[in-house]
Scaffold this active site. Sequence first.
Site, PDB file in Angstrom:
ATOM      1  N   LEU A  95      20.449 -20.459 -44.916  1.00 13.95           N
ATOM      2  CA  LEU A  95      21.083 -20.716 -43.629  1.00 13.95           C
ATOM      3  C   LEU A  95      19.966 -20.595 -42.611  1.00 13.95           C
ATOM      4  CD1 LEU A  95      24.409 -18.637 -43.750  1.00 13.95           C
ATOM      5  CD2 LEU A  95      24.200 -21.124 -43.689  1.00 13.95           C
ATOM      6  N   ASP A  96      19.830 -21.563 -41.718  1.00 10.42           N
ATOM      7  CA  ASP A  96      18.727 -21.472 -40.768  1.00 10.42           C
ATOM      8  C   ASP A  96      18.949 -20.308 -39.795  1.00 10.42           C
ATOM      9  OD1 ASP A  96      20.613 -22.575 -39.043  1.00 10.42           O
ATOM     10  OD2 ASP A  96      19.572 -24.471 -38.792  1.00 10.42           O
ATOM     11  N   GLU A  97      17.908 -19.966 -39.072  1.00  8.10           N
ATOM     12  CA  GLU A  97      17.916 -18.768 -38.232  1.00  8.10           C
ATOM     13  C   GLU A  97      19.098 -18.698 -37.262  1.00  8.10           C
ATOM     14  OE1 GLU A  97      14.628 -16.292 -35.600  1.00  8.10           O
ATOM     15  OE2 GLU A  97      14.028 -18.106 -36.670  1.00  8.10           O
ATOM     16  N   SER A 110      21.999 -20.084 -37.611  1.00  6.22           N
ATOM     17  CA  SER A 110      23.283 -20.191 -38.302  1.00  6.22           C
ATOM     18  C   SER A 110      23.724 -18.834 -38.838  1.00  6.22           C
ATOM     19  CB  SER A 110      23.178 -21.198 -39.457  1.00  6.22           C
ATOM     20  OG  SER A 110      22.897 -22.480 -38.963  1.00  6.22           O
TER      21      SER A 110
END
Length: 192
Positions: free
Chosen positions: A50-52, A54
């Site tokens: 999950l990107d930062e 998210s």
Amino acid sequence: MERTTNSYFKLFKPYGYVSQFITNDKNAKRKRFLGELFPFPEGTMAVGRLDEPSEGLLFLTTDGVFSNQICSTGVQKEYYAQVDGRITDEAIAALTAGVQISIEGATYTTLPCIAQTIEIPDLPERAKKIRDERHGPTSWISITLTEGKFRQVRKMTAAVGFPTLRLVRFRIGTETIAGMNPGDVQPIHPIY
């Protein structure tokens, strides 16, 4: 031969954390890593990313086979996205059918998925405030995918004209973050 026991966890990844434990990037001194949240066993890895910015459900395990099964066998992943504006039926239909996005400089058409508008979900407030209604309306959608390209949901909603403001992965397979708060960790049994 001695048999080792693997560990399996689900985490409600908070906003602002990177989905890894360490980095070689010398410019990442201000980054926050998963190991700050819980004393995970040695060898624990995130299953997918999950990107930062998210939030939401992330599996962690010491079992590489389990990790590969979740990432490569079409397991459903459901995301709740708060988007800029009142999303239209046409945009939902386009998301469902598949849209063109850019992946590593190439054009890619996403697989058909389940997309629908939803009421505001019962989620904990995000650590960083999202803009409020004074800056225009927002709406919430649910998108269920069986693939996971880099920043896919964000690229999909932008492709139909409704950029994502907040993104939360709610479900992987049958596991959800229902009843969890950001930073909560729970042991799970391997589900595949």
